[in-house]
Enzyme design. Structure first.
Site, PDB file in Angstrom:
ATOM      1  N   PRO A   9     -10.224  -3.300   5.132  1.00  0.00           N
ATOM      2  CA  PRO A   9     -10.758  -4.592   5.569  1.00  0.00           C
ATOM      3  C   PRO A   9      -9.686  -5.585   6.014  1.00  0.00           C
ATOM      4  O   PRO A   9      -8.615  -5.677   5.427  1.00  0.00           O
ATOM      5  CB  PRO A   9     -11.504  -5.119   4.343  1.00  0.00           C
ATOM      6  CG  PRO A   9     -10.987  -4.351   3.199  1.00  0.00           C
ATOM      7  CD  PRO A   9     -10.540  -3.032   3.730  1.00  0.00           C
ATOM      8  N   ASN A  10     -10.027  -6.276   7.075  1.00  0.00           N
ATOM      9  CA  ASN A  10      -9.256  -7.370   7.667  1.00  0.00           C
ATOM     10  C   ASN A  10      -7.996  -6.917   8.386  1.00  0.00           C
ATOM     11  O   ASN A  10      -7.338  -7.731   9.025  1.00  0.00           O
ATOM     12  CB  ASN A  10      -8.924  -8.445   6.623  1.00  0.00           C
ATOM     13  CG  ASN A  10     -10.168  -9.040   6.030  1.00  0.00           C
ATOM     14  OD1 ASN A  10     -11.068  -9.439   6.757  1.00  0.00           O
ATOM     15  ND2 ASN A  10     -10.254  -9.067   4.713  1.00  0.00           N
ATOM     16  N   ARG A  17      -4.042 -12.691  11.881  1.00  0.00           N
ATOM     17  CA  ARG A  17      -4.264 -13.052  10.481  1.00  0.00           C
ATOM     18  C   ARG A  17      -2.939 -13.357   9.783  1.00  0.00           C
ATOM     19  O   ARG A  17      -2.062 -12.509   9.711  1.00  0.00           O
ATOM     20  CB  ARG A  17      -4.944 -11.882   9.775  1.00  0.00           C
ATOM     21  CG  ARG A  17      -5.080 -12.061   8.297  1.00  0.00           C
ATOM     22  CD  ARG A  17      -5.534 -10.780   7.633  1.00  0.00           C
ATOM     23  NE  ARG A  17      -5.660 -10.987   6.206  1.00  0.00           N
ATOM     24  CZ  ARG A  17      -5.656 -10.028   5.319  1.00  0.00           C
ATOM     25  NH1 ARG A  17      -5.541  -8.778   5.701  1.00  0.00           N
ATOM     26  NH2 ARG A  17      -5.766 -10.299   4.045  1.00  0.00           N
ATOM     27  N   TYR A  22       1.748 -11.049   7.527  1.00  0.00           N
ATOM     28  CA  TYR A  22       1.469  -9.764   8.164  1.00  0.00           C
ATOM     29  C   TYR A  22       2.140  -9.558   9.519  1.00  0.00           C
ATOM     30  O   TYR A  22       2.002  -8.497  10.114  1.00  0.00           O
ATOM     31  CB  TYR A  22      -0.046  -9.586   8.315  1.00  0.00           C
ATOM     32  CG  TYR A  22      -0.759  -9.575   6.988  1.00  0.00           C
ATOM     33  CD1 TYR A  22      -0.706  -8.461   6.163  1.00  0.00           C
ATOM     34  CD2 TYR A  22      -1.463 -10.685   6.540  1.00  0.00           C
ATOM     35  CE1 TYR A  22      -1.335  -8.450   4.931  1.00  0.00           C
ATOM     36  CE2 TYR A  22      -2.103 -10.676   5.301  1.00  0.00           C
ATOM     37  CZ  TYR A  22      -2.034  -9.558   4.506  1.00  0.00           C
ATOM     38  OH  TYR A  22      -2.648  -9.544   3.293  1.00  0.00           O
ATOM     39  N   ASN A  71      -3.972   2.310   4.090  1.00  0.00           N
ATOM     40  CA  ASN A  71      -3.846   0.919   3.668  1.00  0.00           C
ATOM     41  C   ASN A  71      -5.272   0.441   3.453  1.00  0.00           C
ATOM     42  O   ASN A  71      -5.962   0.067   4.397  1.00  0.00           O
ATOM     43  CB  ASN A  71      -3.134   0.072   4.723  1.00  0.00           C
ATOM     44  CG  ASN A  71      -2.912  -1.354   4.252  1.00  0.00           C
ATOM     45  OD1 ASN A  71      -3.553  -1.813   3.305  1.00  0.00           O
ATOM     46  ND2 ASN A  71      -2.022  -2.061   4.926  1.00  0.00           N
ATOM     47  N   ALA A  74      -7.793  -4.951   0.576  1.00  0.00           N
ATOM     48  CA  ALA A  74      -8.290  -5.472  -0.700  1.00  0.00           C
ATOM     49  C   ALA A  74      -9.037  -4.420  -1.513  1.00  0.00           C
ATOM     50  O   ALA A  74      -9.109  -4.534  -2.746  1.00  0.00           O
ATOM     51  CB  ALA A  74      -9.187  -6.683  -0.456  1.00  0.00           C
ATOM     52  N   HIS A  77      -7.517  -2.794  -4.743  1.00  0.00           N
ATOM     53  CA  HIS A  77      -7.565  -3.432  -6.049  1.00  0.00           C
ATOM     54  C   HIS A  77      -8.955  -3.420  -6.675  1.00  0.00           C
ATOM     55  O   HIS A  77      -9.111  -3.864  -7.807  1.00  0.00           O
ATOM     56  CB  HIS A  77      -7.082  -4.883  -5.921  1.00  0.00           C
ATOM     57  CG  HIS A  77      -5.957  -5.041  -4.961  1.00  0.00           C
ATOM     58  ND1 HIS A  77      -4.703  -4.503  -5.187  1.00  0.00           N
ATOM     59  CD2 HIS A  77      -5.886  -5.624  -3.734  1.00  0.00           C
ATOM     60  CE1 HIS A  77      -3.915  -4.777  -4.157  1.00  0.00           C
ATOM     61  NE2 HIS A  77      -4.614  -5.453  -3.263  1.00  0.00           N
ATOM     62  N   ASP A  84     -11.528   7.799  -6.208  1.00  0.00           N
ATOM     63  CA  ASP A  84     -12.204   9.070  -6.486  1.00  0.00           C
ATOM     64  C   ASP A  84     -12.234   9.976  -5.262  1.00  0.00           C
ATOM     65  O   ASP A  84     -12.079  11.191  -5.379  1.00  0.00           O
ATOM     66  CB  ASP A  84     -13.632   8.825  -6.974  1.00  0.00           C
ATOM     67  CG  ASP A  84     -13.707   8.305  -8.401  1.00  0.00           C
ATOM     68  OD1 ASP A  84     -12.669   8.318  -9.111  1.00  0.00           O
ATOM     69  OD2 ASP A  84     -14.801   7.874  -8.809  1.00  0.00           O
ATOM     70  N   GLU A  95      -0.138   5.804   0.139  1.00  0.00           N
ATOM     71  CA  GLU A  95      -0.669   4.441   0.112  1.00  0.00           C
ATOM     72  C   GLU A  95       0.382   3.504   0.691  1.00  0.00           C
ATOM     73  O   GLU A  95       1.554   3.572   0.299  1.00  0.00           O
ATOM     74  CB  GLU A  95      -0.978   4.045  -1.333  1.00  0.00           C
ATOM     75  CG  GLU A  95      -1.430   2.625  -1.514  1.00  0.00           C
ATOM     76  CD  GLU A  95      -1.633   2.244  -2.979  1.00  0.00           C
ATOM     77  OE1 GLU A  95      -1.911   1.051  -3.216  1.00  0.00           O
ATOM     78  OE2 GLU A  95      -1.499   3.101  -3.877  1.00  0.00           O
ATOM     79  N   HIS A  97       1.257  -0.676   2.065  1.00  0.00           N
ATOM     80  CA  HIS A  97       0.901  -2.091   2.140  1.00  0.00           C
ATOM     81  C   HIS A  97       1.964  -2.792   2.962  1.00  0.00           C
ATOM     82  O   HIS A  97       3.163  -2.528   2.800  1.00  0.00           O
ATOM     83  CB  HIS A  97       0.787  -2.713   0.748  1.00  0.00           C
ATOM     84  CG  HIS A  97      -0.298  -2.096  -0.054  1.00  0.00           C
ATOM     85  ND1 HIS A  97      -1.623  -2.398   0.149  1.00  0.00           N
ATOM     86  CD2 HIS A  97      -0.263  -1.139  -1.015  1.00  0.00           C
ATOM     87  CE1 HIS A  97      -2.362  -1.673  -0.672  1.00  0.00           C
ATOM     88  NE2 HIS A  97      -1.552  -0.889  -1.380  1.00  0.00           N
ATOM     89  N   ILE A  98       1.527  -3.658   3.831  1.00  0.00           N
ATOM     90  CA  ILE A  98       2.432  -4.397   4.705  1.00  0.00           C
ATOM     91  C   ILE A  98       3.228  -5.422   3.900  1.00  0.00           C
ATOM     92  O   ILE A  98       4.437  -5.537   4.039  1.00  0.00           O
ATOM     93  CB  ILE A  98       1.634  -5.065   5.847  1.00  0.00           C
ATOM     94  CG1 ILE A  98       0.996  -3.975   6.727  1.00  0.00           C
ATOM     95  CG2 ILE A  98       2.519  -5.998   6.667  1.00  0.00           C
ATOM     96  CD1 ILE A  98      -0.052  -4.489   7.692  1.00  0.00           C
ATOM     97  N   SER A  99       2.530  -6.156   3.047  1.00  0.00           N
ATOM     98  CA  SER A  99       3.198  -7.179   2.226  1.00  0.00           C
ATOM     99  C   SER A  99       3.587  -6.576   0.880  1.00  0.00           C
ATOM    100  O   SER A  99       3.095  -5.517   0.482  1.00  0.00           O
ATOM    101  CB  SER A  99       2.269  -8.379   2.011  1.00  0.00           C
ATOM    102  OG  SER A  99       1.175  -8.004   1.181  1.00  0.00           O
ATOM    103  N   ARG A 104       2.608 -11.282  -4.808  1.00  0.00           N
ATOM    104  CA  ARG A 104       1.421 -12.084  -4.481  1.00  0.00           C
ATOM    105  C   ARG A 104       0.573 -12.288  -5.739  1.00  0.00           C
ATOM    106  O   ARG A 104       1.055 -12.124  -6.856  1.00  0.00           O
ATOM    107  CB  ARG A 104       0.657 -11.401  -3.346  1.00  0.00           C
ATOM    108  CG  ARG A 104       1.541 -11.301  -2.090  1.00  0.00           C
ATOM    109  CD  ARG A 104       0.869 -10.656  -0.938  1.00  0.00           C
ATOM    110  NE  ARG A 104      -0.235 -11.500  -0.477  1.00  0.00           N
ATOM    111  CZ  ARG A 104      -1.183 -11.072   0.338  1.00  0.00           C
ATOM    112  NH1 ARG A 104      -1.177  -9.831   0.784  1.00  0.00           N
ATOM    113  NH2 ARG A 104      -2.146 -11.885   0.725  1.00  0.00           N
ATOM    114  N   ARG A 108      -3.577  -8.432  -7.178  1.00  0.00           N
ATOM    115  CA  ARG A 108      -3.072  -7.463  -6.202  1.00  0.00           C
ATOM    116  C   ARG A 108      -2.076  -6.476  -6.819  1.00  0.00           C
ATOM    117  O   ARG A 108      -1.615  -5.562  -6.156  1.00  0.00           O
ATOM    118  CB  ARG A 108      -2.418  -8.187  -5.026  1.00  0.00           C
ATOM    119  CG  ARG A 108      -3.395  -9.003  -4.207  1.00  0.00           C
ATOM    120  CD  ARG A 108      -2.723  -9.582  -2.977  1.00  0.00           C
ATOM    121  NE  ARG A 108      -3.523 -10.627  -2.383  1.00  0.00           N
ATOM    122  CZ  ARG A 108      -4.537 -10.436  -1.534  1.00  0.00           C
ATOM    123  NH1 ARG A 108      -4.870  -9.216  -1.183  1.00  0.00           N
ATOM    124  NH2 ARG A 108      -5.214 -11.456  -1.042  1.00  0.00           N
TER     125      ARG A 108
END
Length: 137
Positions: A9-10, A17, A22, A71, A74, A77, A84, A95, A97-99, A104, A108
């Site tokens: 998402p996003n 954004r 990001y 990625n 959200a 988390h 699963d 996995e 993550h950009i940030s 944060r 997170r």
């Protein structure tokens, strides 16, 4: 080698954004440069804001591809279902993550994906995807 990048998402809003977190590059532009840098790999891309669609995509490619870069945004988390799904497939998942999620908000810091992943790459901007791709070479 066949790799599928799945964004949650996003992440369709990259480039617009919160550019201070990001960056200002769209994922579509970044993907073209990634595909050009690794012509020996088939790099597919899927993005969805919907948890069930991400799970369905994991199941679709999770037995046929050489790797998945995920990625989950959200959902990382919150989604036991995505965790699963990763546990149920045979294709290794990295996995990303950009940030730096640990710099944060506290919520997170939890991931329902990490314990099922081949590895985790956090906080290197879009280069996180490049590092993940390198891990499959």
């Amino acid at each position: 080698m066949k790799i599928c990048i799945i964004n949650g998402p996003n992440l369709n809003l990259l480039g617009k954004r919160e550019p201070t977190i990001y960056g200002s590059e769209t994922f579509e532009n970044f993907l073209i440069s990634l595909q050009n840098k690794y012509p020996e790999m088939t790099v597919e891309y899927f993005q969805s804001n919907i948890e069930g669609e991400i799970i369905s995509k994991l199941q679709e490619v999770g037995f046929s591809h050489d790797g998945i870069i995920l990625n989950a945004g959200a959902y990382t988390h919150t989604s036991i279902g995505i965790g699963d799904a990763i546990a149920a497939i045979t294709t290794p998942v990295v996995e990303v993550h950009i940030s730096n999620t640990f710099s944060r908000e506290t919520f997170r810091h939890q991931s329902y994906i990490s314990n099922h992943a081949k590895g985790v790459i956090i906080g290197f901007g879009l280069k996180s995807y490049t590092l993940a791709l390198e891990s499959f070479k």
